[in-house]
Design a protein around this motif. Sequence first.
Motif, PDB file in Angstrom:
ATOM      1  N   ALA A 261     -10.643  43.608 -39.836  1.00  0.00           N
ATOM      2  CA  ALA A 261      -9.458  44.408 -39.519  1.00  0.00           C
ATOM      3  C   ALA A 261      -8.333  43.513 -38.988  1.00  0.00           C
ATOM      4  CB  ALA A 261      -9.807  45.482 -38.501  1.00  0.00           C
ATOM      5  N   TYR A 262      -8.674  42.558 -38.119  1.00  0.00           N
ATOM      6  CA  TYR A 262      -7.670  41.636 -37.582  1.00  0.00           C
ATOM      7  C   TYR A 262      -6.958  40.885 -38.713  1.00  0.00           C
ATOM      8  CZ  TYR A 262      -9.518  41.986 -32.760  1.00  0.00           C
ATOM      9  OH  TYR A 262      -9.899  42.411 -31.512  1.00  0.00           O
ATOM     10  N   ASN A 263      -7.733  40.376 -39.660  1.00  0.00           N
ATOM     11  CA  ASN A 263      -7.145  39.588 -40.750  1.00  0.00           C
ATOM     12  C   ASN A 263      -6.199  40.425 -41.602  1.00  0.00           C
ATOM     13  OD1 ASN A 263      -8.489  37.238 -39.992  1.00  0.00           O
ATOM     14  ND2 ASN A 263     -10.265  37.670 -41.282  1.00  0.00           N
ATOM     15  N   LEU A 264      -6.578  41.686 -41.866  1.00  0.00           N
ATOM     16  CA  LEU A 264      -5.696  42.558 -42.640  1.00  0.00           C
ATOM     17  C   LEU A 264      -4.395  42.802 -41.883  1.00  0.00           C
ATOM     18  CD1 LEU A 264      -5.157  44.403 -45.064  1.00  0.00           C
ATOM     19  CD2 LEU A 264      -6.350  46.236 -43.842  1.00  0.00           C
ATOM     20  N   CYS A 265      -4.490  43.049 -40.600  1.00  0.00           N
ATOM     21  CA  CYS A 265      -3.291  43.283 -39.789  1.00  0.00           C
ATOM     22  C   CYS A 265      -2.386  42.058 -39.768  1.00  0.00           C
ATOM     23  CB  CYS A 265      -3.683  43.671 -38.363  1.00  0.00           C
ATOM     24  SG  CYS A 265      -4.556  45.241 -38.239  1.00  0.00           S
ATOM     25  N   ARG A 266      -2.987  40.875 -39.598  1.00  0.00           N
ATOM     26  CA  ARG A 266      -2.178  39.649 -39.580  1.00  0.00           C
ATOM     27  C   ARG A 266      -1.438  39.466 -40.910  1.00  0.00           C
ATOM     28  NH1 ARG A 266      -7.104  37.302 -37.266  1.00  0.00           N
ATOM     29  NH2 ARG A 266      -6.829  36.953 -35.012  1.00  0.00           N
ATOM     30  N   THR A 267      -2.109  39.794 -42.009  1.00  0.00           N
ATOM     31  CA  THR A 267      -1.478  39.661 -43.326  1.00  0.00           C
ATOM     32  C   THR A 267      -0.288  40.602 -43.463  1.00  0.00           C
ATOM     33  OG1 THR A 267      -3.564  39.001 -44.368  1.00  0.00           O
ATOM     34  CG2 THR A 267      -1.849  39.877 -45.817  1.00  0.00           C
ATOM     35  N   ILE A 268      -0.458  41.851 -43.060  1.00  0.00           N
ATOM     36  CA  ILE A 268       0.632  42.829 -43.162  1.00  0.00           C
ATOM     37  C   ILE A 268       1.788  42.431 -42.250  1.00  0.00           C
ATOM     38  CG2 ILE A 268       1.261  45.237 -42.755  1.00  0.00           C
ATOM     39  CD1 ILE A 268      -1.590  45.987 -43.602  1.00  0.00           C
ATOM     40  N   VAL A 269       1.474  41.984 -41.044  1.00  0.00           N
ATOM     41  CA  VAL A 269       2.512  41.528 -40.119  1.00  0.00           C
ATOM     42  C   VAL A 269       3.310  40.390 -40.739  1.00  0.00           C
ATOM     43  CG1 VAL A 269       2.876  40.263 -37.952  1.00  0.00           C
ATOM     44  CG2 VAL A 269       1.398  42.281 -37.994  1.00  0.00           C
ATOM     45  N   LYS A 270       2.607  39.446 -41.351  1.00  0.00           N
ATOM     46  CA  LYS A 270       3.275  38.298 -41.968  1.00  0.00           C
ATOM     47  C   LYS A 270       4.142  38.715 -43.143  1.00  0.00           C
ATOM     48  CE  LYS A 270       2.282  33.891 -44.294  1.00  0.00           C
ATOM     49  NZ  LYS A 270       1.202  32.961 -44.743  1.00  0.00           N
ATOM     50  N   GLU A 271       3.601  39.549 -44.026  1.00  0.00           N
ATOM     51  CA  GLU A 271       4.325  39.921 -45.248  1.00  0.00           C
ATOM     52  C   GLU A 271       5.524  40.825 -44.957  1.00  0.00           C
ATOM     53  OE1 GLU A 271       3.870  38.690 -48.199  1.00  0.00           O
ATOM     54  OE2 GLU A 271       2.099  37.507 -47.652  1.00  0.00           O
ATOM     55  N   LEU A 272       5.391  41.703 -43.954  1.00  0.00           N
ATOM     56  CA  LEU A 272       6.498  42.597 -43.606  1.00  0.00           C
ATOM     57  C   LEU A 272       7.426  41.996 -42.553  1.00  0.00           C
ATOM     58  CD1 LEU A 272       4.893  46.175 -43.422  1.00  0.00           C
ATOM     59  CD2 LEU A 272       6.576  45.343 -45.061  1.00  0.00           C
ATOM     60  N   LYS A 273       7.017  40.850 -41.973  1.00  0.00           N
ATOM     61  CA  LYS A 273       7.779  40.227 -40.890  1.00  0.00           C
ATOM     62  C   LYS A 273       7.991  41.212 -39.726  1.00  0.00           C
ATOM     63  CE  LYS A 273      10.117  36.644 -43.563  1.00  0.00           C
ATOM     64  NZ  LYS A 273       9.237  36.761 -44.740  1.00  0.00           N
ATOM     65  N   LEU A 274       6.899  41.866 -39.344  1.00  0.00           N
ATOM     66  CA  LEU A 274       6.957  42.828 -38.248  1.00  0.00           C
ATOM     67  C   LEU A 274       7.216  42.121 -36.924  1.00  0.00           C
ATOM     68  CD1 LEU A 274       3.957  45.086 -39.294  1.00  0.00           C
ATOM     69  CD2 LEU A 274       6.372  45.736 -39.297  1.00  0.00           C
ATOM     70  N   ASP A 275       7.817  42.883 -35.997  1.00  0.00           N
ATOM     71  CA  ASP A 275       8.176  42.314 -34.700  1.00  0.00           C
ATOM     72  C   ASP A 275       7.890  43.323 -33.598  1.00  0.00           C
ATOM     73  OD1 ASP A 275       9.543  40.006 -33.291  1.00  0.00           O
ATOM     74  OD2 ASP A 275      10.791  41.661 -32.598  1.00  0.00           O
ATOM     75  N   GLY A 276       7.341  42.830 -32.488  1.00  0.00           N
ATOM     76  CA  GLY A 276       7.130  43.684 -31.329  1.00  0.00           C
ATOM     77  C   GLY A 276       5.731  44.259 -31.264  1.00  0.00           C
ATOM     78  N   ASN A 277       5.595  45.353 -30.495  1.00  0.00           N
ATOM     79  CA  ASN A 277       4.312  46.035 -30.354  1.00  0.00           C
ATOM     80  C   ASN A 277       4.024  46.850 -31.607  1.00  0.00           C
ATOM     81  OD1 ASN A 277       5.502  46.281 -27.159  1.00  0.00           O
ATOM     82  ND2 ASN A 277       3.411  45.534 -27.440  1.00  0.00           N
TER      83      ASN A 277
END
Length: 354
Positions: A261-277
């Motif tokens: 689950a962590y790895n999937l979240c990190r990938t989405i954060v990276k691809e969408l360039k998410l920021d914050g909480n």
Amino acid sequence: MKDLTILSSACGAFFMPGFFRCLKANKERNIRIIGVDLNDDKTGMELLVDKYYQVPAYTDSEYVDRLLEICKRENVDIFFPHISMELPYIASRIDEFDKLGVKVSMSDSKVLQIANNKFKLYEFMNKLGLKVPMYFHIDSSTTLKDRIRELGYPHTPIVVKMTENSGSRGVRIIKSDLSRSDIFMHQKPSSMYVTLEEMCKIIDGCIPFPDLMAMEFLPGVEYTVDLLANNGKTLYIAGRRNTTSSLSIAQTSIVEKKEDAYNLCRTIVKELKLDGNIGFDFMLDDEDNPWLTDLNPRVTATIILYAGAGLNLPYLRIKQILGEQMPEINIQYGTMLMRKYDDIIYNAKGKIAL
């Protein structure tokens, strides 16, 4: 360190005291909390925050004007929006907050178009080759009836949800072996279960017609990953298994690591360039594999649990926004939360009575 004034929307939500505790228990500085909500009980709300303002609904044309006015009056340093659907309204006027020197804790408006829409998020994940549950878009009750068997119905339930909503609003589970009498006799009034016929009637009665999707039903327990991101880079991350929940809010939960689950979240954060909480909601299947169901580009309801495990994500976000040195954190996995009702009793003068 410099004292701060923090503005928080939706401060009347019953899980917000946990967020406020995260801010107050930082052990580095004094934080003054300004709360806003629809609730007209000013005295009751001020027992939770340092200063309270009643505001109109986020859909009201004067909502953002009111927030800006409060920011100016109270010299707000940082604003934490807590309603997923208010984020686009705030993002459209982010420059006005900047002019007041107010930092708003949220991702870029272009990112929110995907992050805030469940169907667009799944489409985005599909293009990246990431695993998602089976799903399809619903444009009418006819489409639902014609395609429902693609998701395993009637042998298994299916889920119908609005693509842009939160907190279990706009979500129903269609189950073939339920009747109206079954629901009446055996389900609580808050039950999300409906029959196919009832769901079709609901869809046909929606005016205006909402953006809807259907997805396969995942029968396991809920698992949530919360993290702090810096424009696509995951700074801190932790997960929790929600062993019991009520309408999407965990009632008992335990901090637990799941690297898949962590790895999937990190990938989405990276691809969408998410920021914050950011919060990611999963369902675990019979083999304990995580399947993403929602992305919440904001602080989530049970954030206080991680603070108890040594990871105070809201306060770390404040340090990130201020450009302060970010500490190393040793997360205490196995930390548990048990949520019980508490009561605030106050007299006619607004003083605590018991």
